[in-house]
Design an enzyme around this catalytic site. Structure first.
Site, PDB file in Angstrom:
ATOM      1  N   GLY A   1       0.586  -1.247   0.141  1.00 32.45           N
ATOM      2  CA  GLY A   1       0.044   0.063   0.134  1.00 32.45           C
ATOM      3  C   GLY A   1       0.850   1.011   0.030  1.00 32.45           C
ATOM      4  O   GLY A   1       1.956   1.122  -0.419  1.00 32.45           O
TER       5      GLY A   1
ATOM      6  N   GLY B   1       4.042   0.395   2.477  1.00 36.56           N
ATOM      7  CA  GLY B   1       4.718  -0.785   2.226  1.00 36.56           C
ATOM      8  C   GLY B   1       5.249  -0.609   0.662  1.00 36.56           C
ATOM      9  O   GLY B   1       6.497  -0.874   0.469  1.00 36.56           O
TER      10      GLY B   1
ATOM     11  N   LYS C   1       5.677  11.494  18.216  1.00 36.87           N
ATOM     12  CA  LYS C   1       4.919  11.409  17.022  1.00 36.87           C
ATOM     13  C   LYS C   1       3.437  11.201  17.422  1.00 36.87           C
ATOM     14  O   LYS C   1       2.559  11.593  16.887  1.00 36.87           O
ATOM     15  CB  LYS C   1       5.357  10.289  16.217  1.00 36.87           C
ATOM     16  CG  LYS C   1       4.490  10.311  14.735  1.00 36.87           C
ATOM     17  CD  LYS C   1       4.893   9.408  13.714  1.00 36.87           C
ATOM     18  CE  LYS C   1       3.908   9.330  12.742  1.00 36.87           C
ATOM     19  NZ  LYS C   1       4.213   8.257  11.544  1.00 36.87           N
TER      20      LYS C   1
ATOM     21  N   GLU D   1      -8.669   4.707  13.226  1.00 32.83           N
ATOM     22  CA  GLU D   1      -8.020   4.130  14.542  1.00 32.83           C
ATOM     23  C   GLU D   1      -8.301   4.878  15.720  1.00 32.83           C
ATOM     24  O   GLU D   1      -7.415   5.319  16.236  1.00 32.83           O
ATOM     25  CB  GLU D   1      -6.638   4.403  13.957  1.00 32.83           C
ATOM     26  CG  GLU D   1      -5.969   3.186  12.895  1.00 32.83           C
ATOM     27  CD  GLU D   1      -4.531   3.307  12.501  1.00 32.83           C
ATOM     28  OE1 GLU D   1      -4.079   2.424  12.618  1.00 32.83           O
ATOM     29  OE2 GLU D   1      -4.210   4.679  12.202  1.00 32.83           O
TER      30      GLU D   1
END
Length: 310
Positions: free
Chosen positions: A9, A12, A186, A268
C-alpha cells in the site's frame, strides 16, 4: 538480508519500492486482490523524488510462505493488526526482526505478546502517501523518513545491519537510539492533529482563522501531559514544533484520520485516541477535555458507520 514488506500500500509500496530500487532483497506479502493488480500493472510509485515502475516485484501470498525472513516491515492499520500478524506469522523464524511503522504504542504490546519481546523493534515513518484507484502509490509531500531502533535504547548489531541495507535507498533512514521517545512524540502530535481536525472537520488553518488556536493548544498540551505521565515528556524542540504546526495560520494540513472520515472509511479511534486517554493519570477533571470530546466524536462516527453497513 531478506526483507518482507507486509503489503504494498502507501507505506509498504513506497519504502519497499525504494529498497528494491536500491537492489535490496525485498518480497511483498500481498492479499490476492492486490497481488492480481500488481501482476497486471507492476508496482508504480509517483514521487517528487523520482517515479518508480517495477514491472514484476517479488511477492507472495500468506499461504505460500515457506521460509523465514530476516526483517518483516509492518505498516498496516491498527484495526487490521490481528489478521496481519496471522498472515506473516509463517515468516517469523528464530532470528527474525519485526519493524512496525504504526502510530501509537499498543501495537507494540500486541506484537510482543504474539512474537516475543526480543523480536520487536520500535519504528515510525514520516510520509504522506496514498493509493489511487489504479493502485499507484502517490507520494504527496517532500518527507519520506523512516526511523527505527531498539526500544530499550542504544545500538545493536541487528540495527547496524538494517542501517547498512537502508543506506543508499532513496528515503531518509535514521537508526535512532531513542526510538521509544520518538514514537511517543509522534503519537502526541498525531493524536492532537487527528483529534482536532476530525472533531472540527477542518484544516489547521481554518481552525486558526476561526480563532481556535486555544482549542488546538489545549488538545496538544493534554497529549503532552499524558506522555509525561508515562515517562516520555516531549522534548522542548518537539513541543515547540508541535505547537507551531497546530496553530499555523493558513495551513491546509488535516490528519489522515480526518481524510478517512471524509471518505467513509474505518478509523483508528481506539488505537490513536482511546489508548492515549486510557494512559492519562487518574483523578482528572470531571469536565470533558477536548481530547475526550474528540474521542466520543470518533466513536459516534464508528457507530453511525456500523449502522449504515447493516
Amino acid at each position: 538480508m531478506r526483507f518482507l514488506m507486509v503489503g504494498a500500500g502507501a507505506l509498504g509500496g513506497y519504502f519497499g519500492g525504494r529498497l528494491l530500487e536500491a537492489g535490496r532483497d525485498v518480497t511483498f506479502l500481498l492479499r490476492p486482490r492486490r497481488a492480481a493488480q500488481i501482476e497486471k500493472t507492476g508496482l508504480v510509485v509517483q514521487s517528487p523524488f523520482g517515479n518508480l515502475q517495477l514491472p514484476s516485484p517479488p511477492h507472495v501470498l500468506a499461504e505460500d510462505i515457506k521460509v523465514p525472513f530476516d526483517v518483516i516491515v509492518v505498516g498496516s492499520k491498527a484495526y487490521d493488526l490481528d489478521s496481519t500478524m496471522e498472515s506473516f506469522a509463517p515468516a517469523v523464524g528464530p532470528n527474525t526482526v519485526i519493524l512496525p511503522l504504526l502510530n501509537g504504542m499498543s501495537h507494540i504490546e500486541r506484537l510482543v505478546e504474539r512474537f516475543g519481546d526480543e523480536r520487536v523493534l520500535g519504528g515510525l515513518c514520516m510520509i504522506s502517501a496514498t493509493l489511487d484507484d489504479e493502485g499507484r502509490v502517490l507520494h504527496l509531500n517532500d518527507m519520506h523518513g523512516l526511523s527505527y531502533g531498539e526500544r530499550a535504547g542504544g545500538r545493536s548489531a541487528r540495527v547496524d545491519a538494517i542501517a547498512a541495507q537502508f543506506d543508499g535507498a532513496k528515503f531518509s533512514a535514521t537508526a535512532s537510539e531513542t526510538i521509544s521517545q520518538d514514537m511517543w512524540e509522534k503519537w502526541v502530535f498525531i493524536a492532537s492533529a487527528a483529534g482536532l481536525t476530525s472533531l472540527m472537520r477542518a484544516s489547521i488553518g481554518d481552525i486558526a482563522s476561526a480563532g481556535g488556536q486555544d482549542v488546538a493548544l489545549s488538545i496538544f498540551d493534554e497529549c503532552c501531559a499524558i506522555a509525561a505521565h508515562n515517562g516520555f515528556a516531549p522534548r522542548p524542540a518537539a513541543v515547540e514544533r508541535g505547537r507551531a504546526i497546530m496553530t499555523a495560520p493558513g495551513s491546509p494540513m488535516t490528519a489522515s484520520m480526518y481524510k478517512d472520515i471524509v471518505r467513509g472509511a474505518p478509523v483508528e479511534a481506539d488505537h490513536i485516541i482511546g489508548d492515549l486517554l486510557g494512559r492519562a493519570p487518574a483523578g482528572r477533571s470531571p469536565t470533558p477535555s477536548v481530547l475526550r470530546i474528540a474521542y466520543v466524536h470518533l466513536k459516534a462516527y464508528e457507530a453511525q458507520r456500523a449502522r449504515q453497513a447493516t
